[in-house]
Design a protein around this motif. Structure first.
Motif, PDB file in Angstrom:
ATOM      1  N   GLY A 102       0.835  -1.328   0.060  1.00 46.27           N
ATOM      2  CA  GLY A 102      -0.317  -0.125   0.216  1.00 46.27           C
ATOM      3  C   GLY A 102       0.775   1.140   0.264  1.00 46.27           C
ATOM      4  N   ASP A 103       0.357   2.208   0.512  1.00 46.21           N
ATOM      5  CA  ASP A 103       0.956   3.891   0.493  1.00 46.21           C
ATOM      6  C   ASP A 103       2.116   3.680   1.226  1.00 46.21           C
ATOM      7  OD1 ASP A 103      -0.508   3.530   2.765  1.00 46.21           O
ATOM      8  OD2 ASP A 103      -1.540   5.530   2.628  1.00 46.21           O
ATOM      9  N   PRO A 123      -0.082  -2.132  -6.234  1.00 43.88           N
ATOM     10  CA  PRO A 123      -1.106  -1.864  -5.252  1.00 43.88           C
ATOM     11  C   PRO A 123      -1.815  -3.012  -4.646  1.00 43.88           C
ATOM     12  CG  PRO A 123      -2.000  -1.120  -7.193  1.00 43.88           C
ATOM     13  CD  PRO A 123      -0.679  -1.619  -7.779  1.00 43.88           C
ATOM     14  N   THR A 125      -3.724  -3.976  -1.245  1.00 44.98           N
ATOM     15  CA  THR A 125      -4.286  -3.687   0.059  1.00 44.98           C
ATOM     16  C   THR A 125      -5.705  -3.829  -0.180  1.00 44.98           C
ATOM     17  OG1 THR A 125      -4.991  -1.790   1.409  1.00 44.98           O
ATOM     18  CG2 THR A 125      -4.333  -1.086  -0.680  1.00 44.98           C
ATOM     19  N   ASP A 129      -7.543   2.102  -1.374  1.00 48.31           N
ATOM     20  CA  ASP A 129      -7.411   3.439  -1.072  1.00 48.31           C
ATOM     21  C   ASP A 129      -6.081   4.080  -1.844  1.00 48.31           C
ATOM     22  OD1 ASP A 129      -5.330   2.040   0.565  1.00 48.31           O
ATOM     23  OD2 ASP A 129      -6.018   3.228   2.343  1.00 48.31           O
ATOM     24  N   ILE A 130      -5.796   3.510  -2.790  1.00 46.36           N
ATOM     25  CA  ILE A 130      -4.777   4.030  -3.473  1.00 46.36           C
ATOM     26  C   ILE A 130      -5.122   4.812  -4.742  1.00 46.36           C
ATOM     27  CG2 ILE A 130      -2.562   3.224  -4.763  1.00 46.36           C
ATOM     28  CD1 ILE A 130      -2.362   2.693  -1.814  1.00 46.36           C
ATOM     29  N   THR A 136      -7.601  -2.097  -5.852  1.00 47.70           N
ATOM     30  CA  THR A 136      -6.352  -2.708  -5.663  1.00 47.70           C
ATOM     31  C   THR A 136      -6.438  -4.244  -5.373  1.00 47.70           C
ATOM     32  OG1 THR A 136      -6.749  -2.475  -3.238  1.00 47.70           O
ATOM     33  CG2 THR A 136      -5.660  -0.509  -4.185  1.00 47.70           C
ATOM     34  N   LEU A 300       1.557   9.392  -4.299  1.00 49.60           N
ATOM     35  CA  LEU A 300       1.459   9.786  -3.025  1.00 49.60           C
ATOM     36  C   LEU A 300       0.997  11.109  -2.672  1.00 49.60           C
ATOM     37  CD1 LEU A 300       4.972   7.900  -2.144  1.00 49.60           C
ATOM     38  CD2 LEU A 300       2.575   7.322  -1.549  1.00 49.60           C
ATOM     39  N   HIS A 304      -7.005   9.415  -2.035  1.00 51.62           N
ATOM     40  CA  HIS A 304      -8.207   8.585  -2.474  1.00 51.62           C
ATOM     41  C   HIS A 304      -9.418   9.213  -2.662  1.00 51.62           C
ATOM     42  CE1 HIS A 304     -10.520   5.008  -3.117  1.00 51.62           C
ATOM     43  NE2 HIS A 304     -11.064   5.209  -2.010  1.00 51.62           N
TER      44      HIS A 304
END
Length: 319
Positions: A102-103, A123, A125, A129-130, A136, A300, A304
């Protein structure tokens, strides 16, 4: 590029094994040596690295979790930790790295790329939420786990004429709660992105009761509050018998769905292509069912965005 590495980092997600398998087998298909790095960035710093063969990733596509294990590492956030990781990569002759996570995992990949070591992010997760990708790895499996659990809970909610609060994962993102609420026909979904007054939730429950509805399902994203506390508030405000179920880490496990297996294979395969093309500091994603890639640093910087049209539809259908 002759040698590449792959690691999984952060929270595990169903489909990560499919992604690892795709990196290894696509890399070998194109004549690369592929190395697995165990225990995420912590294992990278400690040199927990081994060469993987075609058979090393046999019979893992259907398994949840991650063959390479995962760990969170505060030490890797430091310049010293990142340099230790690069030294280990150079020791094994690894020239590029695929990071599945994830992030937080992408932060590490961006740092390594900035220090001259090429990384590609995939990604993975369950929170979905990316930014930069519609889905994802792991989200679909976790969603189906929730759907199955809520279906069963609704059976007993109906039998005992109770209100149920079901807490699902989603600290900062309401995707799991919202999609599950829509799929399960929940009466109310409470998510971080929508500041709905508690009084409005109570009014909706009371209106349903007045027209003869004997049970209700409320799906609560963990980022909004504690499910047990929320359930007590609901019972006090409505005087309806209320029960709470916290699904917890059951949402992170299990056999990945067909969607997640295919998604993971596609994304990981694209990541290998990008390394072979000399790309670095990118994240692969899928948008409108097409594979895409973006600069990790730019991803980044974004936040999201939940599709609020789904929330509107859920409200319209839960009258």
């Amino acid at each position: 590029m002759k040698k590449i590495g792959v690691l999984t980092s952060g929270g595990d997600a169903p489909g990560m094994n499919a992604a690892v398998r795709a990196v290894v087998r696509k890399g070998i298909y194109h004549g690369l040596d592929v190395f697995g790095i165990y225990n995420g960035y912590q294992g990278l710093m400690e040199g927990k690295i081994e060469k993987l063969e075609v058979g090393s990733v046999g019979d893992i596509i259907q398994r949840g979790g991650t063959k390479l294990f995962s760990a969170r590492s505060e030490a890797f956030k430091t310049d010293e930790g990142q340099q230790r990781g690069i030294e280990q990569l150079k020791k094994f002759g690894i020239e590029g790295l695929v990071v599945i996570g994830g992030d937080g995992s992408f932060q590490g990949a961006a740092k390594l790329t900035a220090k001259g070591f090429p990384c590609i992010g995939v990604p993975g997760t369950i929170d979905n939420d990316i930014p930069g990708t519609d889905f994802t790895i792991g989200f679909d499996t976790a969603l189906n786990t929730i759907i199955e659990a809520v279906d069963k809970i609704r059976d007993t909610a109906t039998s005992h004429e109770r209100t149920y609060v079901i807490e699902v994962m989603g600290r900062d993102a309401g995707d799991l709660a919202l999609w599950a609420g829509l799929a399960n026909g929940a009466e109310t979904v409470v998510i971080p992105e929508k500041d709905e007054p508690f009084a409005a939730v109570v009014d909706r429950l009371k209106r349903g009761h007045e027209r003869g509805k004997k049970h209700s399902i409320i799906i609560l994203a963990e980022g909004v509050g504690n499910g047990i506390d929320y359930g007590k508030k609901i019972e006090e405000a409505t005087q309806f018998e209320t029960r709470v179920t916290v699904l917890g880490h059951i949402q992170r496990g299990g056999r990945p769905t067909g969607f997640d297996r295919v998604l993971a294979s596609r994304l990981a395969g694209k990541a290998v292509d990008l390394l072979r093309e000399g790309k670095a500091g990118k994240m692969v994603g899928i948008q409108n069912n097409q594979l895409v890639y973006h600069d990790i640093i730019e991803v980044l910087k974004e936040s999201h965005q939940l599709d609020m049209s789904l929330y509107q539809l859920m409200e319209e259908l839960s009258i």
